[in-house]
Structure formats: C-alpha cells, structure tokens
Design an enzyme around this catalytic site. Structure first.
Site, PDB file in Angstrom:
ATOM      1  N   GLU A 127      -0.878  15.651 -15.752  1.00 57.81           N
ATOM      2  CA  GLU A 127      -1.256  16.537 -14.652  1.00 57.81           C
ATOM      3  C   GLU A 127       0.011  17.015 -13.956  1.00 57.81           C
ATOM      4  OE1 GLU A 127      -3.831  14.902 -11.645  1.00 57.81           O
ATOM      5  OE2 GLU A 127      -4.152  16.862 -10.748  1.00 57.81           O
ATOM      6  N   GLY A 267       1.820   8.774  -6.744  1.00 53.52           N
ATOM      7  CA  GLY A 267       1.253   7.448  -6.536  1.00 53.52           C
ATOM      8  C   GLY A 267       0.625   6.871  -7.796  1.00 53.52           C
ATOM      9  N   ALA A 268      -0.242   7.656  -8.430  1.00 56.08           N
ATOM     10  CA  ALA A 268      -0.943   7.173  -9.608  1.00 56.08           C
ATOM     11  C   ALA A 268      -1.689   8.338 -10.241  1.00 56.08           C
ATOM     12  CB  ALA A 268      -1.933   6.077  -9.235  1.00 56.08           C
ATOM     13  N   ASN A 271      -5.990   9.345 -15.514  1.00 53.57           N
ATOM     14  CA  ASN A 271      -6.296   9.580 -16.929  1.00 53.57           C
ATOM     15  C   ASN A 271      -7.546   8.805 -17.350  1.00 53.57           C
ATOM     16  OD1 ASN A 271      -3.528  10.696 -17.071  1.00 53.57           O
ATOM     17  ND2 ASN A 271      -2.984   8.541 -16.867  1.00 53.57           N
ATOM     18  N   GLU A 304      -8.071   6.370  -7.735  1.00 46.04           N
ATOM     19  CA  GLU A 304      -7.985   6.750  -9.152  1.00 46.04           C
ATOM     20  C   GLU A 304      -9.275   6.389  -9.873  1.00 46.04           C
ATOM     21  OE1 GLU A 304      -5.601   8.651  -9.535  1.00 46.04           O
ATOM     22  OE2 GLU A 304      -4.404   7.993  -7.819  1.00 46.04           O
TER      23      GLU A 304
HETATM   24  N1  TRP Z   1      -4.141  13.282  -9.724  1.00 44.94           N
HETATM   25  C1  TRP Z   1      -3.195  12.374  -9.110  1.00 44.94           C
HETATM   26  C2  TRP Z   1      -3.921  11.780  -7.918  1.00 44.94           C
HETATM   27  O1  TRP Z   1      -4.694  10.902  -8.053  1.00 44.94           O
HETATM   28  C3  TRP Z   1      -1.952  13.087  -8.648  1.00 44.94           C
HETATM   29  C4  TRP Z   1      -0.792  13.022  -9.557  1.00 44.94           C
HETATM   30  C5  TRP Z   1      -0.299  11.937 -10.157  1.00 44.94           C
HETATM   31  C6  TRP Z   1       0.082  14.075  -9.914  1.00 44.94           C
HETATM   32  N2  TRP Z   1       0.828  12.263 -10.833  1.00 44.94           N
HETATM   33  C7  TRP Z   1       1.092  13.537 -10.715  1.00 44.94           C
HETATM   34  C8  TRP Z   1       0.120  15.408  -9.622  1.00 44.94           C
HETATM   35  C9  TRP Z   1       2.127  14.313 -11.207  1.00 44.94           C
HETATM   36  C10 TRP Z   1       1.150  16.191 -10.118  1.00 44.94           C
HETATM   37  C11 TRP Z   1       2.139  15.637 -10.905  1.00 44.94           C
HETATM   38  O2  TRP Z   1      -3.863  12.219  -6.847  1.00 44.94           O
HETATM   39 ZN    ZN Z   2      -6.288  12.107  -6.716  1.00 37.58          ZN
END
Ligand code: TRP
Ligand code: ZN
Length: 878
Positions: A127, A267-268, A271, A304
């Site tokens: 992402e 943060g995390a 997936n 997550e």
């Molecule tokens: N979707 C992740 C969340 O839980 C956000 C995220 C994690 C993200 N790593 C990333 C966004 C790297 C952009 C790039 O919020």
């Molecule tokens: Zn999120």
C-alpha cells in the site's frame, strides 16, 4: 526513487480499467541482490472496453527479464517496456495468460516499499502503490484478483516462508533451498499482497470464531524477542471477539499471522491474513515498554485486524476513497479501546490527538478534505485528516442517527458491499437507506476542508426563566477552496444547574434540538429554552460530538464551575483545558498581564488531583497542561515559542508551589506496587503519579525525587518518566547526566528502548537540544535508514521541541532540512513526512518565518526531488 513529474491525479477522471486480472500466480526465488519474480496473470478484457484497447501495466523502477503470452515468449518488438510501464497491443479478444519475469534487489531497497530486507528478513509493503515495484500490474484497488504465491529461499536464511491466505504445500528443493505455496481464496487488490521470509521466532495460539471456524494465530518476530509478544496476542484475541460482538464481523481464513519487522514506514499494514507491523507496535513487556506503548499496541493490533472487513472484504474503488477504510477503521479501533479501557479518558486522549495533529493540518497549507479531489503523491494523503477527522465523521453519523440505526447501516454496508471496491457515496447511501434521511448536507464533511468554527452567545431572561443561545457557524477558507457551504454540525450539550446536575425539564423552541443534541444546519440558529428556574451553566460539544472549534461567552466563574462539575467528563476536561489555554495565551503575550486567574487554576487542579471519586487517569489528563504546540496553535499568528515556554513553565511553578505538600503526599500514596499489570486502571495510577512527579520536581525543587524514581523503577513507564523529568527540568546537572548514561548503558543494545532515550533528549527545552541532536545522529545506535530511529530523534525534535526546532537563529530549521534531504535519497516517503513539521511556518513571528522559508526554499530548489517531498514542500510554500 520516483522523480517528480508534476502529474496530478483527479477524482473526476476515474474510469474502470479496460482489463480484469482474475487470477494472479506469483513465484519468488529470493536473493538479497537478485530476486527473481515470475508473475502469471489470467487476464480478460472487460465487456465495456474497446476491442483494441491496449493493456498498460504499472511498474516502478522494474528490471524486466521476459514476457510471455499464453505460454510463448514474446520478442521485445511485441511490447513496450520501461521501468515504469509495460504496454501490450494486439491482444487476444478473449481471456489470455500473461507471464512476466522481473528481477529485484531487496537489499538495496531503502524506500521500504515493494520487497525489501529488514534486518535480514524479506518483507513487503504494497500500500498504496508498492506492488508495481515487484511486478508489472494493474496496481489499483478496484482490480481484484485471487492470488497463489510460491516462495523459494535458502532454508538457512529463511526457514519461515509466509504469504496471504492459507498454506497449501511446502517442501525441500535440494541444494539448501526450500519452498512454500500459499493460496488466498478471497479476491483482493494488489495493495493487500504480502510476503515474508526469514529466520523468525513464533508465538502461536488459536481462536474459534462464533460460527466454529478454528483459526491458527501466529505472531512472528526477530529471534530472541518472542517473550515480548504475549500482550499483542492477547490484544488480537480480544479484537476478534469484540468485532464479532459489536459489528457482527467474523474472521474468514484458517490462519491469521502477524509479523513484526524493525524497518517500516508506518505503524502497520493490514495485508489479508498476514498483517505486517512496525515492531514498535508489537513488542512489549514491562521492562521495555511504557503504558503508552501498551495502549498503542492494543489499538493498532485491533486497527489492522478490523481492516479485514473495513478495507479488505470491502475495499476502496480508488485512493481518493482512502477514508472509506481508514476513517471507518480508526472509528472502530477507538470504540474498541473505549470498551477495553475508560471511555471518557480514551475520548479525551482522542480529542487531544485530533487537536494536536489534525487541527493544524486543517488550518495550514496542507489542508485537504477528508476525501480529497486531487493528489500528486498518494503517500502524502495518509494524514490525520483522512484518519482522525475521517473517524470523527463516522462518529457524527452515529450521533445523528443514534447507535441502533447506525448499526443497521453498518450491517447493510457489509451485506450490500461485501466483495466490492466501494466509494464514500456507497457508504453514505446505506445510512440514508436505513434511516430514511437525506445526508447530502452532512456529506460536506467529506468534501470540504477546514475546521468549522461555532460561536455561541447566551442570554438569560431571569423574569421569564428563558435562555436563548444564538449560534453561528463559519468555515475558514483553505487552499483551493475559498468559499464554503453551510455544514450540518451536531453539537451535544447540557444545561448545568447550581447543584451540578443537568437541568432536564427545559422546553425547547425550534426543531433543531433532539436528544441532547443541537443539529446545526443553517449558518445561524437561535435556540430558546424556557421554564428554567435558575440560570444554568452551558456545557457544549459534549463528548466532542463535532470536530469544530468553539467559542462561547461565559464568565470565568461558570467555566470554573463546569471544570469542576460538568457531568460529561469530556466537556469538563474541555472547560478546564480552555481556561488553562486562555490564561497561557495571555501570559505569553505580556509578562505583566499574567492574569490573576492562575491561583484559582492552581486551586482547581489541586482539588482535582486529590479527588478520589475521579479516575486517576482522568486526574492525570486534567493535570497535564496544554503543550507548547497546543498554545501556539491557539494563538495562531506571530508566534514566539520562547514566550510560550516561559509562560507555561511559570504556570507549572505556580501550580506546583500552591500544592506542594498535597502533591508530595499524593505522589507518595500512589507508589507502585510490585506486581505490574498493563491494564488501564493500573496505567492510570502510574500516569497520575508521573504527572505529580513533574510538579513536585518544579518550582525550585531538587532532582532527588526524580532520581529516586529513576533508580527504583520497576517498569519502563516509571523509568522513562523519571528520566524525562531529570533531562528536561535538570538538564546538564549531575543527576540528569548520570541517569542518561545509565539508561544508555542498560538499553544501548535495544533499539526500541534507545528510541525513548533519543526522544527524551530531542525534547529537552531550549537552545542546547540542537547540538545534542546532531551529536546523537552520529551515535552508534542511530541509523538514518531506519524510520523509527529517524522519527525518534529528528522527527521528535522537529515536531515536539518548540524552543529547539524554532531556535531564533534558524539553526533548528537548517538541521531538519539537512536531515530531510539526506533521508530523501533512500526513503522519500519518510522525508516527506518529516517535512510536514514545517507546515505552520506562516504562523511564526516574522524573523522565524523568514528563516523557515529559506530552508523550505532550499529543499524546493534541490535537483531531482522525489514526488513525495516536492509535493509537500511546494504545497507548504504555496
Ligand atoms: N493501511 C495502513 C493502516 O493501517 C497504512 C500503511 C501502512 C501505509 N504502511 C503504509 C500507507 C505505507 C502508505 C504506505 O493504516
Ligand atoms: Zn488503517
């Protein structure tokens, strides 16, 4: 690194892709410098697409090895390939299979997007647009595919091989190699793809869902850190039960794995079936983690996990809809933490974070709607506005519709959109359908940037027993949006009688008041309450029902009364916080005008501290003065950070001196018992004791108490707080130097703990912090390539040290700008984030403004900037 092209993406340009990719089969042969990826894609043209539509796959810095169509290798004249795109024309009319081989160098991937190596562990981050750094693909969230992934690696380097979904088979390949195959039956967008391979330790557990599915849970960490995983596992199981009970959401695979890595941009990441975490948000025990760490871990594990439904089962049509999954999932994790902990204390903490992070964003050059309409770099839109304000918008939907109708709407959302790549319009529509209400005006919360302001004036007619509230809303202009429309703002309120109880019986004139909420839909409202036998104090925006700034003319006496008696704890805290802020603003503007309210504030705080009917965690929050950045934000222009620092310290001294004996006694009374528990109640007691330590160490006190607490600490919460008091209040004294050296000595080999040491030194007030920060950038425990290190030292200095970063000579700006340019060479995303520390530069007094501008311009003038950094710096300067 992707160099800026200046291209802008627009919401209104959305159109579906010409092709689908129904199945994606990936094979990885892992090597640090030459990883081979074979992607086999089952592709079909969509019915709506032109017969001769070219297939244009996204890439990002890829090295192409070969392309085959339906099993036959294509000669290079049959396609057009660049590192950033693969284009094919003259494709079969029906379905076909495209096989693409690429070669990657994970060890050289410092951007931490795509496939990279973190401390010897192969991992991915896709992402938002990282999958295109692995293979050519339709790398957009509305292209959903069923994935089968084969991973091959040297067993010695990577005994553990993980991907999304369920394990299918594994085995030996000879020559020291082995393999594993994973299959994820749920179609998903490419941003949810993940792979992990390495020599990892494991904590395993099981969970049975309410319909009886048996799920194998795993938390994988670098070897030797297994003992720090049980809290995260406990948080995961609590999240799984909670989501079943509160939202009816059940887990849908046979395994759920979490991997903690030490190099991670955020943060995390959620997936599917394989969440990857920054290890800071997994690893915890009492010796190495603070209560704040425990509560962050609980919240992020939940966040997550909750994405499995809000994000994965229902994903986003395009990245403009990011808040569809993020705002909603933050709302869900907030509610989870509120249920696990103290609801009002959690809410106050949320309000503080919103005001500290989102308000300045909304009030500065980077302001954007919760659902933006344009972007140059999507990575720069993972913002407090999308996440935190996005969550507030969902909360307002619940406030407006009521909890039951809200839940019906969520049920309909899951039922109607499961498997979809959806939009904000889809989300709002389910609530319109279950409530029969028109939410088009409310939708402005998604479309219109800026923090609305609500001003209230009150008039009480003693003879008639009538109270009239004249309420007016306004939304300030923001970049690209000079004229704003009138919003729908739900303001929860109460009228508080002299005995502290709410006055229930008042009749209301005007249809806008419903169940304790004033529904503002026009620019001006006049609301009249009658039948009042006494003049009430007015408690507004209870529970922080709307993310607005609010002004209400009320006497100091009424405000002090609310600060002591408001039955809504959030509003009670807000009343106190408002009084403290107003005083600090005045005091920072002129030394003489130091309002005489300080002794009264000291008295209220003394009473709150000793009030055993209040939760300790609440008392700790009440005793924590607005931060220097909070005061600066409220002042808004011509800011002098030094004057703010002096005024704030003076108030701390006044409060400390006025309550010296009682604070000392309380501090002693809250002494930590021997057995540690991370629960909210115990954490609250530690929080109160730590704030008290700061007060009893102020106003000319000696460092002895803090030194004692440091020495006798039985957990990191106590130890880090004592170290901060020593380092900040007694900088360069023998006591401070000794404690800092001891901490380094104890934890020098534990990067996550050393981060606390970096943070504490980076936040030491005054001019001296700068030279210490630049010294520490050469410390053996520091690494410019690791985001946690960079954020702890440079990020904390830039965003958490008002007098250091904003040194009058501009040296703070120069140091941070240098660091940004250095970080940018390998990790543009991290550099761009650091650069947001400059976003409020126009609010500074003119001297600092000029110096900050000079550094921003120096960055902007640098050749070949990444899209990430260029976007932030140009918007900040615009
Ligand atoms: N979707 C992740 C969340 O839980 C956000 C995220 C994690 C993200 N790593 C990333 C966004 C790297 C952009 C790039 O919020
Ligand atoms: Zn999120």
């Amino acid at each position: 690194m992707t160099i800026d092209t200046g291209k802008v993406y627009r919401l209104e340009d959305y159109r579906a892709s010409d092709y689908r990719i129904d199945r994606t089969t990936l094979a990885f042969r892992l090597d640090p410098d030459q990883t081979r990826v074979t992607a086999t894609l089952d592709i079909a043209r969509r019915d709506e697409a032109a017969l001769d539509a070219p297939l244009v796959l996204d890439g990002d810095g890829l090295k192409l090895i070969s392309v085959s169509l339906d099993g036959t290798q294509l000669s290079p004249d049959r396609y057009q390939a660049s590192p950033d795109e693969l284009k094919l024309e003259g494709l079969p009319k029906g379905a076909f299979t495209l096989t693409v081989e690429t070669e990657l160098a994970p060890a050289a991937n410092g951007a931490l997007m795509g496939l990279y190596l973190s401390n010897g562990v192969y991992c991915t981050q896709c992402e938002a647009e990282g999958f295109r750094r692995i293979t050519y693909f339709l790398d957009r969230p509305d292209v959903m595919s069923v994935y089968t992934v084969r991973v091959e690696a040297l067993r010695a380097a990577a005994p553990i091989l993980l991907s999304n979904g369920n394990p299918v088979e594994s085995g030996d390949l000879g020559d020291g190699w082995h393999y594993a195959v994973w299959h994820d039956p749920h179609p998903k967008p490419s941003y949810l793809f993940a792979l992990v391979a390495g020599d990892l330790g494991l904590l395993s557990d099981r969970f049975t869902t309410r319909s009886g599915r048996d799920v194998a849970l795993g938390i994988y960490v670098e070897r030797g850190k297994e003992a720090r995983t049980p809290y995260a596992m406990d948080a995961l199981k609590r999240s799984m039960i909670w989501d079943e009970e509160v939202f009816g959401c059940e887990y849908d695979l046979d395994v759920f794995n979490i991997v903690a890595v030490s190099d991670f941009n955020m943060g995390a990441m959620e997936n599917k079936g394989l969440n990857i975490f920054n290890d800071k948000y997994v690893l915890a025990d009492e010796e190495t983690a603070t209560d704040a760490d425990f509560s962050n871990i609980e919240a992020i594990i939940a966040h997550e996990y909750f994405h499995n439904w809000t994000g994965n089962r229902i994903t986003c049509r395009d990245w403009f809809q990011l808040c569809l999954k993020e705002g909603l999932t933050v709302f869900r994790d907030h509610e989870f933490s509120a249920d696990m902990r103290s609801r009002p204390v959690k809410r106050i903490a949320e309000v503080r974070i919103l005001k500290a992070l989102q308000f300045p964003e909304d009030q500065g050059p980077l302001a954007h709607p919760v659902r933006p309409r344009r972007y140059r770099e999507i990575n720069n839109f993972y913002t407090a506005t999308v996440y935190e304000k996005g969550s507030e918008v969902v909360r307002m939907i619940r406030t407006i519709l009521g909890a039951d109708v809200f839940r019906k709407g969520m049920d309909l959302y899951f039922e109607r959109h499961d498997g979809d790549a959806a939009t904000i319009e889809d989300f709002l529509k389910v609530f319109e359908d279950v409530s029969g209400r028109d939410l088009s005006q409310f939708a402005l919360w998604y479309h219109q940037a800026g923090t609305p302001h609500v001003s209230v004036s009150a008039a009480f007619d003693e003879a008639r027993g009538e109270l009239t509230l004249d309420i007016e809303q306004s939304v300030p202009p923001t970049p690209l949006e000079s004229r704003k429309r009138v919003m729908y703002i739900p303001i929860a309120f109460g009228l508080v009688g002299a005995n502290g109880a709410d006055i229930e019986a008042a009749a209301v004139e005007g249809a806008v008041v419903e169940n304790g909420v004033i529904h503002l839909k026009k620019r001006k409202h006049s609301v009249r309450f009658s039948g009042l036998s006494e003049r009430p104090a007015i408690s507004l925006n209870r529970g922080f029902s709307a993310p607005v700034t609010l002004s209400c003319e009320q006497s100091i006496d009424d405000r002090l009364f609310l600060a002591r008696h408001d039955s809504d704890e959030v509003a009670r805290w807000q009343a106190l916080n408002g009084l403290l802020t107003d005083h600090l603003i005045k005091a920072s503007k002129s030394q003489q005008a130091r309002s005489n309210i300080a002794p009264r504030l000291a008295e209220v705080l003394g009473d709150i501290a000793g009030d055993d009917t209040l939760e300790p965690a609440y008392r700790a929050l009440a005793l924590t003065l607005p931060g220097e950045a909070d005061i600066a934000r409220e002042i808004g222009s011509d800011i002098d950070p030094n004057a703010i620092h002096i005024a704030r310290n003076a108030l701390i001294d006044t409060i400390a001196a006025a309550n010296r004996e009682s604070f000392q006694a309380l501090y002693a009374r809250f002494e930590e018992s021997d057995s540690f528990s991370p629960d909210a109640e115990s954490a609250g007691r530690r929080a109160l004791r730590n704030v008290l330590l700061d007060y009893v160490s102020a106003a000319g006190a000696t460092p002895d108490r803090a030194a004692d607490q440091y020495r006798n600490a039985t957990n990191m919460t106590e130890r880090a707080a004592a170290l901060a008091v020593l380092a900040h209040r007694f900088a360069r004294t023998q006591a401070a130097t000794a404690a800092l050296a001891d901490f380094e000595n104890r934890y020098g080999n534990d990067p996550l703990v050393l981060d606390k040491w970096f943070q504490i030194q980076a936040t030491t007030p005054g001019e001296g912090a700068l030279s210490r920060v630049s010294e520490l950038m050469n410390h053996k425990g520091f690494s410019i390539g690791n985001p946690n290190r960079v954020r702890s030292l440079v990020g904390t200095f830039a965003s958490g040290n008002q007098t250091g970063f904003h040194r009058a000579d501009g040296a703070g700006y120069a140091l941070v700008a240098d660091a940004i340019l250095d970080v940018e060479k390998r990790n543009p995303q991290l550099a761009a984030r650091l650069a947001t520390a400059f976003r409020s530069w126009r609010s500074l007094e003119t001297g600092r403004q000029a110096l900050a501008r000079k550094e921003l311009e120096r960055i902007a003038a640098t050749h070949n900037l990444s899209t990430d950094l260029k976007d932030i710096v140009e918007r900040t300067l615009a």
